[in-house]
Enzyme design. Sequence first.
Site, PDB file in Angstrom:
ATOM      1  N   GLU A 182      10.145  16.694  14.460  1.00  0.00           N
ATOM      2  CA  GLU A 182      10.538  16.439  13.076  1.00  0.00           C
ATOM      3  C   GLU A 182       9.721  17.348  12.154  1.00  0.00           C
ATOM      4  O   GLU A 182       8.492  17.365  12.219  1.00  0.00           O
ATOM      5  CB  GLU A 182      10.262  14.979  12.722  1.00  0.00           C
ATOM      6  CG  GLU A 182      10.672  14.649  11.302  1.00  0.00           C
ATOM      7  CD  GLU A 182      10.402  13.202  10.943  1.00  0.00           C
ATOM      8  OE1 GLU A 182       9.297  12.719  11.222  1.00  0.00           O
ATOM      9  OE2 GLU A 182      11.304  12.565  10.374  1.00  0.00           O
TER      10      GLU A 182
ATOM     11  N   GLY B  56       2.753   5.133  13.476  1.00  0.00           N
ATOM     12  CA  GLY B  56       3.375   3.874  13.913  1.00  0.00           C
ATOM     13  C   GLY B  56       2.829   3.420  15.263  1.00  0.00           C
ATOM     14  O   GLY B  56       2.563   2.233  15.472  1.00  0.00           O
TER      15      GLY B  56
ATOM     16  N   LYS C  11       0.841  -1.202   0.000  1.00  0.00           N
ATOM     17  CA  LYS C  11       0.000   0.000   0.000  1.00  0.00           C
ATOM     18  C   LYS C  11       0.876   1.252   0.000  1.00  0.00           C
ATOM     19  O   LYS C  11       1.489   1.603   1.007  1.00  0.00           O
ATOM     20  CB  LYS C  11      -0.919   0.056   1.229  1.00  0.00           C
ATOM     21  CG  LYS C  11      -2.019   1.112   1.020  1.00  0.00           C
ATOM     22  CD  LYS C  11      -2.545   1.742   2.282  1.00  0.00           C
ATOM     23  CE  LYS C  11      -1.864   3.010   2.723  1.00  0.00           C
ATOM     24  NZ  LYS C  11      -1.859   4.131   1.783  1.00  0.00           N
TER      25      LYS C  11
ATOM     26  N   THR D  92       5.836   8.732  13.296  1.00  0.00           N
ATOM     27  CA  THR D  92       5.873   8.048  14.596  1.00  0.00           C
ATOM     28  C   THR D  92       4.470   7.899  15.181  1.00  0.00           C
ATOM     29  O   THR D  92       4.136   6.855  15.743  1.00  0.00           O
ATOM     30  CB  THR D  92       6.817   8.790  15.563  1.00  0.00           C
ATOM     31  OG1 THR D  92       8.149   8.668  15.047  1.00  0.00           O
ATOM     32  CG2 THR D  92       6.786   8.205  16.959  1.00  0.00           C
TER      33      THR D  92
ATOM     34  N   GLY E 272       6.802   5.334   8.209  1.00  0.00           N
ATOM     35  CA  GLY E 272       5.981   6.540   8.217  1.00  0.00           C
ATOM     36  C   GLY E 272       6.155   7.300   9.511  1.00  0.00           C
ATOM     37  O   GLY E 272       7.172   7.160  10.208  1.00  0.00           O
TER      38      GLY E 272
ATOM     39  N   GLU F 106       9.551   1.658  10.871  1.00  0.00           N
ATOM     40  CA  GLU F 106      10.618   2.631  10.575  1.00  0.00           C
ATOM     41  C   GLU F 106       9.960   3.995  10.666  1.00  0.00           C
ATOM     42  O   GLU F 106       9.126   4.334   9.819  1.00  0.00           O
ATOM     43  CB  GLU F 106      11.154   2.431   9.153  1.00  0.00           C
ATOM     44  CG  GLU F 106      11.800   1.090   8.911  1.00  0.00           C
ATOM     45  CD  GLU F 106      13.184   0.977   9.498  1.00  0.00           C
ATOM     46  OE1 GLU F 106      13.687   1.971  10.058  1.00  0.00           O
ATOM     47  OE2 GLU F 106      13.768  -0.112   9.409  1.00  0.00           O
TER      48      GLU F 106
ATOM     49  N   CYS G  30      13.851  10.685   6.218  1.00  0.00           N
ATOM     50  CA  CYS G  30      13.687  10.331   7.633  1.00  0.00           C
ATOM     51  C   CYS G  30      14.988  10.524   8.399  1.00  0.00           C
ATOM     52  O   CYS G  30      14.969  10.882   9.565  1.00  0.00           O
ATOM     53  CB  CYS G  30      13.189   8.908   7.754  1.00  0.00           C
ATOM     54  SG  CYS G  30      14.147   7.765   6.759  1.00  0.00           S
TER      55      CYS G  30
HETATM   56  P1  NAD Z   1       2.272   8.672   7.430  1.00  0.00           P
HETATM   57  O1  NAD Z   1       2.461   7.925   8.700  1.00  0.00           O
HETATM   58  O2  NAD Z   1       1.228   9.704   7.377  1.00  0.00           O
HETATM   59  O3  NAD Z   1       1.942   7.675   6.231  1.00  0.00           O
HETATM   60  C1  NAD Z   1       2.750   6.561   5.921  1.00  0.00           C
HETATM   61  C2  NAD Z   1       1.885   5.491   5.305  1.00  0.00           C
HETATM   62  O4  NAD Z   1       0.962   5.028   6.277  1.00  0.00           O
HETATM   63  C3  NAD Z   1       1.047   5.956   4.124  1.00  0.00           C
HETATM   64  O5  NAD Z   1       0.947   4.896   3.182  1.00  0.00           O
HETATM   65  C4  NAD Z   1      -0.292   6.218   4.762  1.00  0.00           C
HETATM   66  O6  NAD Z   1      -1.355   6.132   3.847  1.00  0.00           O
HETATM   67  C5  NAD Z   1      -0.362   5.109   5.791  1.00  0.00           C
HETATM   68  N1  NAD Z   1      -1.255   5.361   6.927  1.00  0.00           N
HETATM   69  C6  NAD Z   1      -1.668   6.544   7.434  1.00  0.00           C
HETATM   70  N2  NAD Z   1      -2.492   6.342   8.481  1.00  0.00           N
HETATM   71  C7  NAD Z   1      -2.577   5.006   8.650  1.00  0.00           C
HETATM   72  C8  NAD Z   1      -3.257   4.174   9.586  1.00  0.00           C
HETATM   73  N3  NAD Z   1      -4.028   4.677  10.542  1.00  0.00           N
HETATM   74  N4  NAD Z   1      -3.116   2.846   9.479  1.00  0.00           N
HETATM   75  C9  NAD Z   1      -2.325   2.311   8.535  1.00  0.00           C
HETATM   76  N5  NAD Z   1      -1.667   3.043   7.618  1.00  0.00           N
HETATM   77  C10 NAD Z   1      -1.781   4.376   7.680  1.00  0.00           C
HETATM   78  O7  NAD Z   1       3.712   9.229   7.092  1.00  0.00           O
HETATM   79  P2  NAD Z   1       4.107  10.136   5.841  1.00  0.00           P
HETATM   80  O8  NAD Z   1       3.680  11.523   6.149  1.00  0.00           O
HETATM   81  O9  NAD Z   1       3.659   9.494   4.575  1.00  0.00           O
HETATM   82  O10 NAD Z   1       5.686  10.007   5.873  1.00  0.00           O
HETATM   83  C11 NAD Z   1       6.485  10.845   6.618  1.00  0.00           C
HETATM   84  C12 NAD Z   1       7.019  10.146   7.854  1.00  0.00           C
HETATM   85  O11 NAD Z   1       7.685   8.942   7.509  1.00  0.00           O
HETATM   86  C13 NAD Z   1       8.040  10.973   8.569  1.00  0.00           C
HETATM   87  O12 NAD Z   1       7.772  10.970   9.951  1.00  0.00           O
HETATM   88  C14 NAD Z   1       9.343  10.259   8.295  1.00  0.00           C
HETATM   89  O13 NAD Z   1      10.344  10.459   9.231  1.00  0.00           O
HETATM   90  C15 NAD Z   1       8.910   8.868   8.215  1.00  0.00           C
HETATM   91  N6  NAD Z   1       9.879   8.085   7.449  1.00  0.00           N
HETATM   92  C16 NAD Z   1      10.666   7.187   8.117  1.00  0.00           C
HETATM   93  C17 NAD Z   1      11.608   6.443   7.429  1.00  0.00           C
HETATM   94  C18 NAD Z   1      12.462   5.442   8.133  1.00  0.00           C
HETATM   95  O14 NAD Z   1      13.039   4.595   7.471  1.00  0.00           O
HETATM   96  N7  NAD Z   1      12.561   5.489   9.438  1.00  0.00           N
HETATM   97  C19 NAD Z   1      11.737   6.601   6.053  1.00  0.00           C
HETATM   98  C20 NAD Z   1      10.924   7.540   5.408  1.00  0.00           C
HETATM   99  C21 NAD Z   1       9.990   8.264   6.125  1.00  0.00           C
END
Ligand code: NAD
Length: 486
Positions: free
Chosen positions: A388, A237, A179, A234, A232, A254, A288
């Site tokens: 962040e 997560g 997804k 924190t 995604g 992650e 990230c």
């Molecule tokens: P996000 O958490 O909003 O979304 C990430 C994914 O999760 C998307 O596919 C989104 O549709 C899905 N999602 C959102 N809500 C959900 C839920 N309730 N249940 C299941 N899935 C859900 O994050 P973002 O804004 O897309 O990405 C930015 C974040 O990702 C930043 O905090 C960044 O630091 C982190 N990130 C971490 C790494 C790493 O390897 N540690 C790498 C890249 C990005």
Amino acid sequence: MSTTALEHKKLLINNEWRDASGGKTMEVINPATEEVIATVASAGRSDLDEAVMAARAALNGPWGKMSARERGRLVSKLADRLLEKADEVARLETLHNGKPIFESRQIEIPAAAECFEYYAGWADKITGETIPVKGNYLTYTLREPLGIVAAIVPWNFPLLLAAWKVAPALACGNVVILKPASQTPLTAIALGEIAVEVGLPPGVLNVLTGPGSSLGQAIVEHPGIDKIAFTGDTSTGKGIMRAAADTLKKITLELGGKSPNIVLADADIDAALRGATTGIFYGKGEVCAAGSRLLVDTSIKDQFMEKLAARARKMVAGDPLDPKTRYGALASRKQLETVERYVGIAKAEGATLVAGGARADIGTGKGYFFQPTVFDHVAPDSTISREEIFGPVLATIAFADLDEAIALANASQYGLAAAVWTRDVKKAHYVARKLQAGTVWINTYNVYDTAAPFGGYKASGFGREMSAHALEHYTQVKSVWVDLNM
Ligand code: NAD
């Protein structure tokens, strides 16, 4: 910079391209032009059920019965085909994310292909062990796949972060539901097209596009899914961890970061300047592991900041599709507004703006461009030191000695990455050991290799992606006892 409209894209379930059963669609926007460039199907619960059924059938059918070597060969073909289509896939990555085509074509897509190549090699080398137990038994272990893995990925490195999950999952014999983030679904769909082209059996890789709040949540709650591999935010997560508890799914997370980039007084200053710049501005800071907190020894700080601000001012945003562009558009309007909000907070909290701080215009009056931004005199407990931003905003803090630098670096809820710049080999290793981070770079920043593990300490998550360590997260161990008593 106008982009030709792309066609409507569907869900991939059981190697068939289908519209969402509810008929819903979502628009994909080019952040550099603000144009709608595609529509994609928006999957609902019944589409997810179908994908889970197809995945389960693949697991119990041809994929589950395939030899490990044959599986590895298919994963290897994914790598080859991805490279053959690299121009096309890189263009899609740039169109929906806003990153320069240079980054998509030269860095991200090759790294994704390399990830498939690397794990293809592991497929037939995942072994159990024989164990010398007490008593007359032959005891050995089998390392088996988990089953159905759901890979949920963000929008900053849409294809690469999918590859980090899909490649080890497939190599270990799992099946996958991928997804992508709502903003950046096009390269996950391209990966689905490649999977069909190279002959992955039906149901082995399913691609479902849809919002995180509904589709993502449904995936996490689904009783038929065995594991969630998530990258995604924190807070997302944490929600996933809570929701996954009900069905006791295995999870790897992650998450975010606020990584410190530490410059000691004896550093090679030109190298440290380059590292500080790429550390925060590579990928528009939507990385990230971005080096978003710059910690500089007081004795060299003023001179360092002058040069750093000059470098930041020289980084001019450009058309992401122009091969010469090195700094693109933020990925969405929401992200642009988040960055602006944090810049306002930093000023209000008394930080000194030394470069950037405003939207950028590439001459079109359109697009979510923001200048590379540097703040000095940032208080360690201020908002931009702690939270962040996930954008091109650097917070600079001075330190008086090594112990203070380490304490400042570790004074964060996050622990994804860190770097130290010094010519003193003892200090470098001393600091590396003291830093609470999953990756520490010495005299470099933002280097990665599929063979090296990557993942977080503290609120940056748990589990490791890439390397042999990731295999642990896509397999489970079975002990088998054979009575040999005569
Ligand atoms: P996000 O958490 O909003 O979304 C990430 C994914 O999760 C998307 O596919 C989104 O549709 C899905 N999602 C959102 N809500 C959900 C839920 N309730 N249940 C299941 N899935 C859900 O994050 P973002 O804004 O897309 O990405 C930015 C974040 O990702 C930043 O905090 C960044 O630091 C982190 N990130 C971490 C790494 C790493 O390897 N540690 C790498 C890249 C990005």
